[in-house]
Enzyme design. Structure first.
Site, mmCIF file in Angstrom:
data_model
loop_
_atom_site.group_PDB
_atom_site.id
_atom_site.type_symbol
_atom_site.label_atom_id
_atom_site.label_comp_id
_atom_site.label_asym_id
_atom_site.label_seq_id
_atom_site.Cartn_x
_atom_site.Cartn_y
_atom_site.Cartn_z
ATOM 1 N N ARG A 4 0.810 -1.221 0.000
ATOM 2 C CA ARG A 4 0.000 0.000 0.000
ATOM 3 C C ARG A 4 0.843 1.271 0.000
ATOM 4 N NH1 ARG A 4 -5.896 -0.588 2.673
ATOM 5 N NH2 ARG A 4 -6.041 -2.842 2.796
ATOM 6 N N LYS A 18 -15.734 -1.142 1.606
ATOM 7 C CA LYS A 18 -14.437 -1.170 0.943
ATOM 8 C C LYS A 18 -13.497 -0.160 1.590
ATOM 9 C CE LYS A 18 -15.805 -4.212 -2.100
ATOM 10 N NZ LYS A 18 -16.944 -4.695 -1.313
ATOM 11 N N ASP A 19 -12.195 -0.512 1.604
ATOM 12 C CA ASP A 19 -11.183 0.322 2.239
ATOM 13 C C ASP A 19 -11.033 1.671 1.529
ATOM 14 O OD1 ASP A 19 -10.643 -1.642 4.051
ATOM 15 O OD2 ASP A 19 -8.800 -2.325 3.097
ATOM 16 N N ALA A 20 -10.646 2.667 2.314
ATOM 17 C CA ALA A 20 -10.341 3.965 1.732
ATOM 18 C C ALA A 20 -8.974 3.963 1.054
ATOM 19 C CB ALA A 20 -10.398 5.050 2.802
#
Length: 354
Positions: free
Chosen positions: A24, A82-84
């Protein structure tokens, strides 16, 4: 309490060294595409959209869409959160709007694209998706990643991905479960807290205890034991295992898997050796089955059984100049971080220390 945090949970592939690396570094390193369970039928008051976004979590997206479409947030349905810190694509239903205003959604530059799928009679609800397709990128992996990666992925493909709850539930400091445990025992404090917030902390405690049960059972997460509650992957139904050896071929074929407890007022506890494991975990946290059942009844949640493992489908990977790309599909509720942590075997899963 037992030791804190996801980083102390054991690895299924502990005997295989990790490849390290950084995850990430950018949102594009974590791509998620929701797999629809069904498509809209073509009629109804709910307009279904497919929304692709970058750096925008689902709750923030819902708030934005409600604002630009001029509707209440409750008129918007989603199947999953859902992830940011990712590039994500998911289906959204919006009640009472016309397709000609959909372009307003892209007023927020974090929304990259919106596609109209059609109308449907029902609102999209939590869990109404078939799973998620992940495309993940790791940078600066170890020089032996070419030989190590296929060993780890083969083991996960054969035995399953440990179905740990991800660290998101435990908050920035990893201790939301402590608040949940305190609320369970303190009705005065519990009643002062808004219901949604209260349930969030109680579910964090559920998740923590489940993770500890899975950790205690990890080396046999693919073995059926007499006394287990098994889950059928095809439909989510559970049944009590009278003979573990008899059911093992179905587990080998990934038709069924053993489960552990998400405690509640109605969720059944395992018996035999699996039951002993569950009771030992809660006892180490100062609980008993009776205390958890009674507290859950007072707090109003029933609990359930959750699979110890998940099947990762369509596993693929490529490596170029110490950049690893891996893709796979997990069923609803599965955390891609469980694949990352098995590969990396490092404290740094999502760009920050845990």
């Amino acid at each position: 309490m037992t030791e804190r945090g996801e980083s102390r949970l054991p690895y299924l592939t502990d005997e295989i060294p990790g490849i390290g690396g950084t995850a990430r570094a950018e949102p594009e390193d974590f791509e998620v595409e929701e797999q629809p369970l069904y498509l809209p039928c073509g009629q109804g008051e709910h307009l279904y959209l497919r929304v692709k976004k970058r750096g925008l979590g689902t709750p923030q997206m819902v708030a934005h869409l409600a604002s630009v479409f001029g509707v209440k947030a409750r008129c918007i349905g989603v199947a999953g959160l859902k992830d940011a810190r990712a590039v994500t694509t998911q289906m959204v239903s919006v009640q009472g709007i016309e397709p000609d205003i959909v372009a307003r959604a892209t007023r927020d530059p974090r929304i990259l694209a919106v596609e109209v799928l059609g109308r449907h009679r029902n609102r999209l609800r939590t869990g109404h998706h078939a799973g998620n397709r992940f495309r993940l990128t790791l940078h600066e992996v170890s020089r032996d990643a070419a030989s190590v990666t296929p060993l780890i992925l083969a083991e996960l493909g054969r035995r399953g991905v440990p179905n740990y709850f991800g660290p998101q539930r435990q908050g920035r400091h990893g201790v939301n479960y402590e608040t949940g445990a305190a609320l369970l025992r303190d009705p005065t404090r519990r009643n002062r807290m808004p219901r949604r917030e209260r349930l969030w902390f109680l579910h964090a405690y559920q998740s923590f205890l489940f993770n500890q049960m899975l950790a205690a059972r990890l080396t046999r997460l693919d073995r059926m034991l007499t006394g287990d509650w098994a889950i059928k992957h095809a439909n989510g139904a559970c049944f009590h295992v009278e003979d573990g050896d008899k059911e093992q071929p179905r587990a080998d074929a990934f038709e069924i898997s053993p489960t552990a407890l998400l405690f509640g007022s109605r969720a059944p506890w395992a018996s035999g050796e699996p039951g002993d494991i569950e009771r030992a975990v809660v006892q180490a946290c100062g609980e008993t089955p009776e205390s958890l059942r009674e507290a859950a009844a007072r707090c109003g949640f029933r609990g359930e059984r959750r699979a110890l493992r998940l099947k990762a489908d369509d596993l693929h990977w490529s490596l170029e100049a110490r950049v690893l790309r891996v893709s796979f599909t997990l069923p609803p509720g599965g955390y891609a971080t469980n694949v990352l942590r098995e590969l990396m075997k490092t404290e740094e899963i999502d760009g920050k220390r845990r």
